[in-house]
Design a protein around this motif. Structure first.
Motif, PDB file in Angstrom:
ATOM      1  N   GLY A 129     -35.029  62.683  -8.806  1.00  0.00           N
ATOM      2  CA  GLY A 129     -36.394  62.750  -9.656  1.00  0.00           C
ATOM      3  C   GLY A 129     -37.431  61.734  -9.285  1.00  0.00           C
ATOM      4  O   GLY A 129     -37.341  61.612  -8.100  1.00  0.00           O
ATOM      5  N   HIS A 130     -37.948  61.317 -10.226  1.00  0.00           N
ATOM      6  CA  HIS A 130     -38.997  60.201 -10.117  1.00  0.00           C
ATOM      7  C   HIS A 130     -38.494  59.044 -10.863  1.00  0.00           C
ATOM      8  O   HIS A 130     -38.261  58.894 -11.955  1.00  0.00           O
ATOM      9  N   PHE A 131     -38.112  57.917  -9.969  1.00  0.00           N
ATOM     10  CA  PHE A 131     -37.517  56.850 -10.808  1.00  0.00           C
ATOM     11  C   PHE A 131     -37.806  55.625 -10.135  1.00  0.00           C
ATOM     12  O   PHE A 131     -38.146  55.448  -8.881  1.00  0.00           O
ATOM     13  N   PHE A 132     -37.461  54.343 -10.965  1.00  0.00           N
ATOM     14  CA  PHE A 132     -37.588  53.095 -10.395  1.00  0.00           C
ATOM     15  C   PHE A 132     -36.595  52.676  -9.358  1.00  0.00           C
ATOM     16  O   PHE A 132     -35.278  53.082  -9.514  1.00  0.00           O
ATOM     17  N   THR A 133     -36.778  52.255  -8.023  1.00  0.00           N
ATOM     18  CA  THR A 133     -35.939  52.044  -7.056  1.00  0.00           C
ATOM     19  C   THR A 133     -35.126  50.840  -7.642  1.00  0.00           C
ATOM     20  O   THR A 133     -35.440  49.847  -8.298  1.00  0.00           O
ATOM     21  N   GLU A 134     -33.871  50.878  -7.228  1.00  0.00           N
ATOM     22  CA  GLU A 134     -32.857  49.987  -7.968  1.00  0.00           C
ATOM     23  C   GLU A 134     -32.794  48.813  -7.123  1.00  0.00           C
ATOM     24  O   GLU A 134     -31.565  48.383  -6.320  1.00  0.00           O
ATOM     25  N   PHE A 135     -33.823  48.024  -6.720  1.00  0.00           N
ATOM     26  CA  PHE A 135     -33.640  46.989  -6.042  1.00  0.00           C
ATOM     27  C   PHE A 135     -33.699  45.890  -6.923  1.00  0.00           C
ATOM     28  O   PHE A 135     -34.805  45.397  -7.535  1.00  0.00           O
ATOM     29  N   GLY A 136     -32.553  45.090  -6.829  1.00  0.00           N
ATOM     30  CA  GLY A 136     -32.459  43.749  -7.641  1.00  0.00           C
ATOM     31  C   GLY A 136     -32.163  44.147  -9.103  1.00  0.00           C
ATOM     32  O   GLY A 136     -31.929  45.192  -9.223  1.00  0.00           O
ATOM     33  N   ARG A 137     -32.503  43.235  -9.867  1.00  0.00           N
ATOM     34  CA  ARG A 137     -32.110  43.591 -11.381  1.00  0.00           C
ATOM     35  C   ARG A 137     -33.228  43.872 -12.172  1.00  0.00           C
ATOM     36  O   ARG A 137     -33.169  44.849 -13.182  1.00  0.00           O
ATOM     37  N   LEU A 138     -34.534  43.294 -11.938  1.00  0.00           N
ATOM     38  CA  LEU A 138     -35.549  43.512 -12.765  1.00  0.00           C
ATOM     39  C   LEU A 138     -36.434  44.698 -12.678  1.00  0.00           C
ATOM     40  O   LEU A 138     -36.822  45.480 -13.701  1.00  0.00           O
ATOM     41  N   ASN A 139     -36.358  45.309 -11.432  1.00  0.00           N
ATOM     42  CA  ASN A 139     -37.564  46.244 -11.020  1.00  0.00           C
ATOM     43  C   ASN A 139     -37.152  47.498 -11.673  1.00  0.00           C
ATOM     44  O   ASN A 139     -37.895  48.195 -12.169  1.00  0.00           O
ATOM     45  N   PRO A 140     -35.837  47.776 -12.040  1.00  0.00           N
ATOM     46  CA  PRO A 140     -35.523  49.168 -12.566  1.00  0.00           C
ATOM     47  C   PRO A 140     -35.464  49.077 -14.236  1.00  0.00           C
ATOM     48  O   PRO A 140     -35.433  50.060 -14.867  1.00  0.00           O
ATOM     49  N   ILE A 141     -35.797  47.807 -14.610  1.00  0.00           N
ATOM     50  CA  ILE A 141     -35.690  47.605 -16.276  1.00  0.00           C
ATOM     51  C   ILE A 141     -37.105  47.838 -16.828  1.00  0.00           C
ATOM     52  O   ILE A 141     -38.189  47.136 -16.153  1.00  0.00           O
TER      53      ILE A 141
ATOM     54  N   PRO B 266     -40.621  47.469 -19.103  1.00  0.00           N
ATOM     55  CA  PRO B 266     -41.058  46.295 -19.692  1.00  0.00           C
ATOM     56  C   PRO B 266     -40.748  45.797 -21.034  1.00  0.00           C
ATOM     57  O   PRO B 266     -40.385  44.790 -21.273  1.00  0.00           O
ATOM     58  N   HIS B 267     -40.397  46.890 -21.831  1.00  0.00           N
ATOM     59  CA  HIS B 267     -40.134  46.417 -23.365  1.00  0.00           C
ATOM     60  C   HIS B 267     -38.572  45.692 -23.281  1.00  0.00           C
ATOM     61  O   HIS B 267     -38.189  45.042 -24.005  1.00  0.00           O
ATOM     62  N   ALA B 268     -37.726  45.692 -22.242  1.00  0.00           N
ATOM     63  CA  ALA B 268     -36.379  45.184 -22.385  1.00  0.00           C
ATOM     64  C   ALA B 268     -36.373  44.069 -21.366  1.00  0.00           C
ATOM     65  O   ALA B 268     -35.270  43.369 -21.249  1.00  0.00           O
ATOM     66  N   TRP B 269     -37.428  43.471 -21.020  1.00  0.00           N
ATOM     67  CA  TRP B 269     -37.428  42.222 -20.248  1.00  0.00           C
ATOM     68  C   TRP B 269     -37.583  41.095 -21.203  1.00  0.00           C
ATOM     69  O   TRP B 269     -37.710  41.271 -22.569  1.00  0.00           O
ATOM     70  N   ALA B 270     -37.075  39.788 -20.730  1.00  0.00           N
ATOM     71  CA  ALA B 270     -36.879  38.839 -21.702  1.00  0.00           C
ATOM     72  C   ALA B 270     -37.996  37.966 -21.670  1.00  0.00           C
ATOM     73  O   ALA B 270     -37.846  37.134 -22.652  1.00  0.00           O
ATOM     74  N   PHE B 271     -39.119  38.240 -21.010  1.00  0.00           N
ATOM     75  CA  PHE B 271     -40.151  37.680 -20.907  1.00  0.00           C
ATOM     76  C   PHE B 271     -41.585  38.542 -21.292  1.00  0.00           C
ATOM     77  O   PHE B 271     -41.467  39.438 -21.138  1.00  0.00           O
TER      78      PHE B 271
END
Lengths: 314, 459
Positions: free
Chosen positions: B191-203, B205-210
């Motif tokens: 489909g259309h999705f965030f590339t699973e590069f590293g930890r942060l890119n696929p997460i 923004p509302h789930a970020w710790a900053f």
């Protein structure tokens, strides 16, 4: 194209190596004769071990000292789920926060919802605290399907055991009589222990206790105790000073002697209330392994009953 | 006489032994009887309870029958009305038919900075970061998810955003399916999705710790993160530890593929982004990733990841971009915890980009890292500290390639898992800033609230 080919070649080598290693571990796993069972909680593990005995190897995701609502979907759990042939859960949305992540992460189609390898142990349980009308989150953590802590009623353990025996017999039909025999033994042992537990709690029948979280409905119902109040103003919402004041009033008014709570909750509010009222804080495991004494399902109920009796004594 | 005595002695001892065993049997029978008595009582009280329940029910039913008849008309009217309403989930019998989970998450910020508004825009590289003094509508996410059928699960996340100039935008953040029952530990996402590069890119923004995106992520993947249409295969190997291998292929074009084909007409470090079509396989974007997780003990988990991206870039006809990254995540949570607290979690990502720029394939190299530490010290409370570093072989006046550092302490309170309030301070030091000795101070207050059932977050 040259670059893509380069990457492709490297990938082939890495994959080849991983594949070989995987095959080796796969063969090792296949060599295990016993049926691999994964349970969501340690209580289910204890009961499944009783019924399955020599024919199964049981692992549990949550450990007894954990709050079963708040288990993280750690990769190590997915690893456990990868090789399981039967997954047993408490159900009634208890595992809502983590079950799907673990099952999806495990890539094991044998234990997905709707398959023979996926057992909801709550089937056939008479559910309590089932809310009427509509519920929403302003009421806190309300389980729309009812209170999921049904394993704390020993007679419900019989239903869980039967559910497990029936499912195991479906997966391993040749061992059906073995599972049936173990089920009979289990039920007999529960009956024997029930006489003991009832005798111990008998003197307190009809008395009220205070609790932290609304997880004791099934237990208190079975042994004829009343729950007068809970330290949480609403399920899952931390105790507030205003609410504790009300709790203190109720405890004083009714002469309540014990505040029953699980090992993993914050003790401070309970200690505060106890200090104000003279009631005793009774900290108990609500799951097998929650404390050292609670080794299996029977010693779990033993521990709860013994500690509660101590707490309720004048 | 002697014989008779011996006979008597034997007789007595035998009968004594017999009596002894009888006593055992009697005891056993007594216990069985006790058990039977108990079981009988249980059964009796159970039946009595059931009978009284049934009697009460019969009474209720007879009372209600007449009332019910009057209501039938009314109910049929209501049923007709509700049949016209959309059906999200409905009660059928004693089970609930769950079609999909719906959620709407809102993320807002208010705050200010010593930097001017045009400068904040450069310092806050994330598309959903606060880029303005005063209030910012960061991210309004509308999510739907559920089981499609026994073979696929699907998620869709649409984003509404009001940018710093007050213009409303709708973005397709992610819409994808994942397979549920492939053999050999395989899973496909398409489909259309965030590339699973590293930890942060696929997460999201509302789930970020900053409050904001790490500097290095903005530089590598642009403001909105790297996400394009594509497919990826994941394999959970049968190794004794958790070892997952990911292979992905995605489109390399669009503004969400910042370091790759990007959007024609944009400028990348002074080089013009041309319009480049897909002519061969290598014009797509390829991901490889390996994720390994180790339970160091009951309380501590270590995740180690390595990722690489290979794709084309549009500053020349056959120019390429490669991005490499490693990520480490370490989390400790004690055996006995109250709703997941306390905990300590540390997360670090290092990334490096090699970019062939322009006709002469000038070698642009950028690298950087962020490292963050979270301490959940009390139920619902998390203190965080993040350090950002990024540099490249570009001009010190280029705000996307200069040497930059940022330190961000913050404090978050989660009243429940569905809401949060966060206060964050940013100390920015960047080569491209002329005034203030190259540093700026910002303070942001962020709040989030979520309606509905949202997909659970991965470990």
């Amino acid at each position: 194209m040259r670059i893509v080919k380069g990457i492709f070649d490297k990938c082939i080598i890495i994959f080849g190596a991983l594949f070989l290693l995987s095959c080796i571990t796969g063969v090792c796993l296949a060599a295990q004769q016993k049926l691999q069972v994964l349970t969501s909680t340690a209580d289910l593990k204890s009961i499944a071990e009783f019924i399955g005995a020599d024919k199964v190897e049981v692992a549990s995701i949550a450990v007894g000292y954990q709050d079963p609502h708040f288990v993280e979907a750690k990769p190590s759990y997915m690893l456990k789920a990868r090789n399981a042939e039967l997954f047993i859960k408490i159900g009634m949305d208890l595992e809502l926060g983590w079950e799907n992540l673990i099952l999806e992460g495990a890539r094991n189609s044998k234990i997905l919802v709707g398959t023979i390898g996926h057992l909801d142990a709550s089937s056939g349980i008479e559910k309590l605290d089932v809310p009427l009308g509509s519920v929403d989150r302003s009421m806190g953590d309300i389980h729309p399907m009812g209170n999921p802590h049904y394993w704390l009623d020993p007679l419900n353990a019989k239903i869980i055991a039967e559910n497990i025996a029936v499912r195991l017999s479906l997966i391993l039909p040749q061992a059906e009589s073995y599972f049936r025999q173990n089920l009979l033994e289990f039920n007999k042992k529960i009956d024997r222990k029930m006489i003991e537990w009832k005798a111990k709690l008998g003197p307190f029948k009809g008395q009220s206790i205070a609790i932290y979280h609304r997880s004791w409905t099934y237990f208190t119902n079975r042994f004829g105790l009343n729950v007068a109040c809970s330290l949480e103003p609403k399920p899952g919402i931390p105790p507030s000073p205003g609410h504790l004041k009300q709790v203190i009033e109720i405890i004083k008014q009714k002469g309540i002697k014990a505040i029953l709570m699980e090992v993993f909750y914050d003790e401070k509010p309970a200690r505060f209330v106890a200090g104000q009222t003279g009631a005793k804080v009774v900290i108990v495991p609500n799951s097998v392994g929650g404390t050292k004494e609670a080794q299996d399902y029977f010693s779990l109920i033993d521990t709860i009953v013994e500690r509660l009796v101590l707490g309720m004594q004048p | 006489m002697k014989k008779f005595l011996v006979f008597l002695v034997i007789l007595f001892s035998v009968s004594y032994l017999y009596a002894e065993s009888n006593i055992d049997e009697v005891n056993l029978l007594k216990e069985e009887l006790k058990l039977l008595k108990y079981q009988f009582q249980e059964m009796k009280s159970g039946y009595e309870h059931k009978i009284s329940q049934l009697e009460a029910k019969i009474e209720q039913i007879t009372e209600k029958t007449s009332a019910t008849e009057a209501k039938v008309e009314q109910v049929s009217q209501v049923a007709q009305a509700s049949a016209q309403q959309p059906l999200y989930s409905a009660r059928t019998g004693s089970a609930t038919l769950k079609l999909m989970d719906i959620s709407f998450d809102s993320l807002f910020t208010v705050g200010g900075s010593t930097a001017s508004e045009s400068e904040i825009d450069k310092l806050q590289g994330g598309g959903h970061d606060p880029k303005k003094r005063g209030f910012t509508t960061q991210n309004l996410e509308f999510s739907l998810l559920g089981a499609v059928d026994p073979y696929f699960n699907a998620e869709s996340h649409l984003i509404f955003q009001v940018d710093k100039d007050g213009e409303s935008k709708i973005e397709v953040e992610e819409v994808f399916l994942t397979t549920q029952s492939l053999p050999y530990g395989l899973q496909i996402k398409a489909g259309h999705f965030f590339t699973e590069f590293g930890r942060l890119n696929p997460i999201h923004p509302h789930a970020w710790a900053f409050v904001d995106q790490p500097v290095i992520n903005s530089r590598m993947f642009g403001g909105d993160g790297l996400r394009t249409p594509g497919a990826r295969l994941s394999w959970l190997t049968a190794l004794p530890w958790y070892s997952e291998v990911l292979l992905g292929a995605q489109n390399a074009n669009g503004e969400t593929a910042f370091s790759f084909l990007n959007k024609p007409g944009e400028s990348f470090s002074g080089y013009t982004v041309l319009s480049r079509k897909v002519r061969k396989m290598s014009d797509l974007l390829y991901l490889t990733r390996s994720l390994n997780s180790f339970s160091l003990n009951d309380e501590t988990t270590l995740n180690l990841g390595a990722s690489a991206l290979f794709g084309p870039n549009a500053t020349g006809v056959d120019n390429r971009t490669n991005i490499y990254g490693t990520d480490i995540y370490l989390k400790w949570k004690p055996r006995i915890n109250d709703h997941g607290f306390p905990f300590v979690a540390s997360q670090t990502e290092f990334m490096k980009r090699k970019f062939e720029a322009g006709e002469l394939k000038d070698n642009l190299e950028d690298y950087g890292l962020y490292t963050q530490l979270l301490w959940g010290f009390k139920r619902g409370w998390v203190a965080g500290l993040r350090y950002d570093f990024a540099d490249g072989n570009g001009l010190s006046t280029d705000y996307l390639r200069d040497r930059r550092q940022r330190i961000s302490p913050n404090l978050t309170w989660y009243p429940t898992e569905f809401s949060k309030i966060r206060l964050q301070y940013n100390y920015d030091k960047a080569q491209h800033i002329d005034d203030n000795n190259g540093d700026e101070h910002s303070i942001w207050l962020q709040y989030e609230f979520m309606l509905g059932a949202h997909p659970k977050h991965k470990f």
